[in-house]
Motif scaffolding. Sequence first.
Motif, PDB file in Angstrom:
ATOM      1  N   PRO A  38      26.871 -47.592  -4.899  1.00 56.97           N
ATOM      2  CA  PRO A  38      25.680 -46.864  -4.484  1.00 56.97           C
ATOM      3  C   PRO A  38      25.999 -45.945  -3.312  1.00 56.97           C
ATOM      4  O   PRO A  38      26.916 -46.210  -2.541  1.00 56.97           O
ATOM      5  CB  PRO A  38      24.727 -47.982  -4.040  1.00 56.97           C
ATOM      6  N   THR A  39      25.220 -44.896  -3.192  1.00 55.77           N
ATOM      7  CA  THR A  39      25.428 -43.968  -2.078  1.00 55.77           C
ATOM      8  C   THR A  39      24.959 -44.637  -0.787  1.00 55.77           C
ATOM      9  O   THR A  39      24.261 -45.637  -0.825  1.00 55.77           O
ATOM     10  CB  THR A  39      24.578 -42.706  -2.285  1.00 55.77           C
ATOM     11  N   SER A  40      25.314 -44.059   0.381  1.00 54.73           N
ATOM     12  CA  SER A  40      24.980 -44.745   1.632  1.00 54.73           C
ATOM     13  C   SER A  40      23.474 -44.854   1.856  1.00 54.73           C
ATOM     14  O   SER A  40      23.005 -45.809   2.446  1.00 54.73           O
ATOM     15  CB  SER A  40      25.654 -44.061   2.810  1.00 54.73           C
ATOM     16  N   SER A  41      22.688 -43.864   1.333  1.00 55.17           N
ATOM     17  CA  SER A  41      21.235 -43.969   1.550  1.00 55.17           C
ATOM     18  C   SER A  41      20.638 -45.102   0.700  1.00 55.17           C
ATOM     19  O   SER A  41      19.772 -45.840   1.146  1.00 55.17           O
ATOM     20  CB  SER A  41      20.547 -42.645   1.238  1.00 55.17           C
ATOM     21  N   SER A  42      21.157 -45.269  -0.532  1.00 62.34           N
ATOM     22  CA  SER A  42      20.620 -46.357  -1.347  1.00 62.34           C
ATOM     23  C   SER A  42      21.174 -47.698  -0.866  1.00 62.34           C
ATOM     24  O   SER A  42      20.578 -48.735  -1.105  1.00 62.34           O
ATOM     25  CB  SER A  42      20.926 -46.137  -2.827  1.00 62.34           C
ATOM     26  N   ASN A  43      22.325 -47.681  -0.158  1.00 56.69           N
ATOM     27  CA  ASN A  43      22.889 -48.914   0.400  1.00 56.69           C
ATOM     28  C   ASN A  43      21.890 -49.655   1.250  1.00 56.69           C
ATOM     29  O   ASN A  43      21.709 -50.847   1.120  1.00 56.69           O
ATOM     30  CB  ASN A  43      24.077 -48.575   1.304  1.00 56.69           C
ATOM     31  N   GLN A  44      21.223 -48.896   2.145  1.00 62.83           N
ATOM     32  CA  GLN A  44      20.271 -49.515   3.080  1.00 62.83           C
ATOM     33  C   GLN A  44      19.136 -50.192   2.326  1.00 62.83           C
ATOM     34  O   GLN A  44      18.745 -51.306   2.646  1.00 62.83           O
ATOM     35  CB  GLN A  44      19.683 -48.442   3.995  1.00 62.83           C
ATOM     36  N   THR A  45      18.630 -49.501   1.301  1.00 63.18           N
ATOM     37  CA  THR A  45      17.536 -50.050   0.509  1.00 63.18           C
ATOM     38  C   THR A  45      17.993 -51.323  -0.192  1.00 63.18           C
ATOM     39  O   THR A  45      17.297 -52.331  -0.210  1.00 63.18           O
ATOM     40  CB  THR A  45      17.082 -49.028  -0.549  1.00 63.18           C
ATOM     41  N   LEU A  46      19.185 -51.273  -0.774  1.00 63.09           N
ATOM     42  CA  LEU A  46      19.678 -52.440  -1.505  1.00 63.09           C
ATOM     43  C   LEU A  46      19.993 -53.597  -0.567  1.00 63.09           C
ATOM     44  O   LEU A  46      19.842 -54.763  -0.935  1.00 63.09           O
ATOM     45  CB  LEU A  46      20.915 -52.065  -2.318  1.00 63.09           C
ATOM     46  N   ASP A  47      20.419 -53.280   0.673  1.00 65.19           N
ATOM     47  CA  ASP A  47      20.695 -54.347   1.644  1.00 65.19           C
ATOM     48  C   ASP A  47      19.423 -55.101   2.007  1.00 65.19           C
ATOM     49  O   ASP A  47      19.466 -56.256   2.402  1.00 65.19           O
ATOM     50  CB  ASP A  47      21.324 -53.768   2.923  1.00 65.19           C
ATOM     51  N   ALA A  48      18.278 -54.414   1.900  1.00 68.18           N
ATOM     52  CA  ALA A  48      16.998 -55.055   2.267  1.00 68.18           C
ATOM     53  C   ALA A  48      16.400 -55.821   1.092  1.00 68.18           C
ATOM     54  O   ALA A  48      15.346 -56.431   1.227  1.00 68.18           O
ATOM     55  CB  ALA A  48      16.020 -53.988   2.744  1.00 68.18           C
ATOM     56  N   ALA A  49      17.070 -55.790  -0.071  1.00 69.32           N
ATOM     57  CA  ALA A  49      16.520 -56.483  -1.249  1.00 69.32           C
ATOM     58  C   ALA A  49      16.472 -57.997  -1.009  1.00 69.32           C
ATOM     59  O   ALA A  49      17.321 -58.536  -0.308  1.00 69.32           O
ATOM     60  CB  ALA A  49      17.382 -56.182  -2.470  1.00 69.32           C
ATOM     61  N   PRO A  50      15.477 -58.682  -1.601  1.00 66.59           N
ATOM     62  CA  PRO A  50      15.387 -60.134  -1.388  1.00 66.59           C
ATOM     63  C   PRO A  50      16.332 -60.935  -2.285  1.00 66.59           C
ATOM     64  O   PRO A  50      16.280 -62.142  -2.310  1.00 66.59           O
ATOM     65  CB  PRO A  50      13.923 -60.437  -1.735  1.00 66.59           C
ATOM     66  N   VAL A  51      17.184 -60.232  -3.036  1.00 68.55           N
ATOM     67  CA  VAL A  51      18.171 -60.919  -3.884  1.00 68.55           C
ATOM     68  C   VAL A  51      19.548 -60.317  -3.621  1.00 68.55           C
ATOM     69  O   VAL A  51      19.670 -59.181  -3.172  1.00 68.55           O
ATOM     70  CB  VAL A  51      17.862 -60.749  -5.399  1.00 68.55           C
ATOM     71  N   GLY A  52      20.579 -61.109  -3.906  1.00 68.71           N
ATOM     72  CA  GLY A  52      21.937 -60.594  -3.786  1.00 68.71           C
ATOM     73  C   GLY A  52      22.259 -59.761  -5.015  1.00 68.71           C
ATOM     74  O   GLY A  52      21.913 -60.134  -6.136  1.00 68.71           O
ATOM     75  N   LEU A  53      22.893 -58.626  -4.797  1.00 68.92           N
ATOM     76  CA  LEU A  53      23.222 -57.729  -5.901  1.00 68.92           C
ATOM     77  C   LEU A  53      24.721 -57.452  -5.858  1.00 68.92           C
ATOM     78  O   LEU A  53      25.247 -57.024  -4.831  1.00 68.92           O
ATOM     79  CB  LEU A  53      22.440 -56.432  -5.689  1.00 68.92           C
ATOM     80  N   LEU A  54      25.395 -57.721  -6.970  1.00 69.65           N
ATOM     81  CA  LEU A  54      26.848 -57.559  -7.017  1.00 69.65           C
ATOM     82  C   LEU A  54      27.231 -56.680  -8.185  1.00 69.65           C
ATOM     83  O   LEU A  54      26.610 -56.767  -9.252  1.00 69.65           O
ATOM     84  CB  LEU A  54      27.506 -58.895  -7.333  1.00 69.65           C
ATOM     85  N   LEU A  55      28.232 -55.848  -8.005  1.00 72.17           N
ATOM     86  CA  LEU A  55      28.796 -55.126  -9.144  1.00 72.17           C
ATOM     87  C   LEU A  55      30.248 -55.569  -9.294  1.00 72.17           C
ATOM     88  O   LEU A  55      30.990 -55.643  -8.301  1.00 72.17           O
ATOM     89  CB  LEU A  55      28.722 -53.620  -8.909  1.00 72.17           C
ATOM     90  N   LEU A  56      30.624 -55.905 -10.506  1.00 69.76           N
ATOM     91  CA  LEU A  56      32.006 -56.302 -10.775  1.00 69.76           C
ATOM     92  C   LEU A  56      32.602 -55.292 -11.748  1.00 69.76           C
ATOM     93  O   LEU A  56      31.899 -54.796 -12.627  1.00 69.76           O
ATOM     94  CB  LEU A  56      32.059 -57.686 -11.436  1.00 69.76           C
ATOM     95  N   ASN A  57      33.891 -54.993 -11.589  1.00 67.95           N
ATOM     96  CA  ASN A  57      34.498 -54.089 -12.562  1.00 67.95           C
ATOM     97  C   ASN A  57      35.000 -54.891 -13.770  1.00 67.95           C
ATOM     98  O   ASN A  57      34.793 -56.111 -13.831  1.00 67.95           O
ATOM     99  CB  ASN A  57      35.594 -53.229 -11.916  1.00 67.95           C
ATOM    100  N   ARG A  58      35.662 -54.201 -14.678  1.00 70.07           N
ATOM    101  CA  ARG A  58      36.079 -54.859 -15.910  1.00 70.07           C
ATOM    102  C   ARG A  58      37.050 -56.030 -15.630  1.00 70.07           C
ATOM    103  O   ARG A  58      37.108 -56.986 -16.355  1.00 70.07           O
ATOM    104  CB  ARG A  58      36.767 -53.836 -16.834  1.00 70.07           C
ATOM    105  N   GLN A  59      37.758 -55.925 -14.486  1.00 74.31           N
ATOM    106  CA  GLN A  59      38.714 -56.994 -14.134  1.00 74.31           C
ATOM    107  C   GLN A  59      38.026 -58.084 -13.304  1.00 74.31           C
ATOM    108  O   GLN A  59      38.675 -58.886 -12.632  1.00 74.31           O
ATOM    109  CB  GLN A  59      39.891 -56.423 -13.330  1.00 74.31           C
ATOM    110  N   THR A  60      36.702 -58.054 -13.267  1.00 73.32           N
ATOM    111  CA  THR A  60      35.848 -58.960 -12.467  1.00 73.32           C
ATOM    112  C   THR A  60      36.216 -58.966 -10.980  1.00 73.32           C
ATOM    113  O   THR A  60      36.123 -59.990 -10.304  1.00 73.32           O
ATOM    114  CB  THR A  60      35.821 -60.422 -13.020  1.00 73.32           C
TER     115      THR A  60
END
Length: 356
Positions: A38-60
């Motif tokens: 995510p871009t740095s502006s959406s980073n802040q919004t996602l950091d405030a989310a009440p759930v943990g959000l993870l992205l994994l690549n194909r190699q996990t």
Amino acid sequence: MIVFDLKLALFVLLLLLAALIWLAGTAVSHRRHIFSLPTSSSNQTLDAAPVGLLLLNRQTAVTYANAPAQRLLTGEIRAELLRDAQSLPAERPTSHYRVFNLAADRAISWWIYALERGSLVLLTDLSRQRQIEHASQLFLSNLSHELRTPLTAVLAHLEVLRTPDLPDAVHDNSLRLIHQETNRIARLVQALLDLGRLETTAELERRPVDLLLLAEEAIADVILEAETRQIAITLQADTGLARVLADPDKLKQVFLNLLDNGVKYGRPHDKIVVNLQKQPGAVSVVIQDSGPGIPAEHLPHIGKRLYRASADVAGSGLGLALVGEILRRHQSELIIESNTEGEETGTAVRFTLPAI
Ligand code: ADP
């Protein structure tokens, strides 16, 4: 408490849905970059989310973790989660949900959504929910115990009363005990009802309250019992006390419960002093008694529902829980200090309310 949980669960569910809709939208418009950072502006919004959000690549490997995910993703959890992500079937898209129990009161859940180019993981900390469940189970088992004890006594004395040619003294004693124990049950049920009603009341009816008048009224209600037990009650108040914004009936209940404890646990010739003090923008209330005090090992638990430190005095163990709840609803809290050692034994309970 149950109402609050449901609201929280619905809130989290809504946020999860919103996150999914957002991700689906991103997937449609940026099909090629679905799992880019995510871009740095959406980073802040996602950091405030009440759930943990993870992205994994194909190699996990983790390519993005918002702040809650970083907090939750400690050694054991990280290893388990990545193992789960690696062992997902090769056919995509696929998803996997798991609740990972770390201790009796600690659990994390994760939902892995695996696509061609990597995986999205939603992490939820279930620990608070587990603690609430544990507390309500404990409460129910304590409550059953509290009800069973007087009920057993009532049943036993009813049996005694059925005995033919029962001496008058035994008959009267059984009747007295049945009366005493049913009163105990009635007090417990009343306290439970009060607590339940308070928890389901959305808003308290607050209006300007003169604390001095309220304290005088409450003292008048307990003074006869105090005199019978040879306990003196004095009221001290700073001049020109400001009024506070409060629900007068509920606040009177606070004074009554606290004074009642001072009287109930006090010994002949003990004293109770009610002190109303001016504070900047607030009024503080201190009720100090010279009674036996509360042993230090009990202090951290006093105020929890059904917790009692003295089994030999009648009570429900709900009085301070009710006081605590009423004060919480007034954005205040009950502070209890007690001393059981030396000459100066006693208990001081205090709380502060904002002045209007
Ligand atoms: P109860 O109905 O048992 O009085 P409370 O919630 O009012 O229930 O109080 C919890 C416990 O705290 C009591 O059982 C008692 O052991 C202790 N306690 C509360 N107030 C006092 C006091 N003023 N002096 C001594 N012990 C107290």
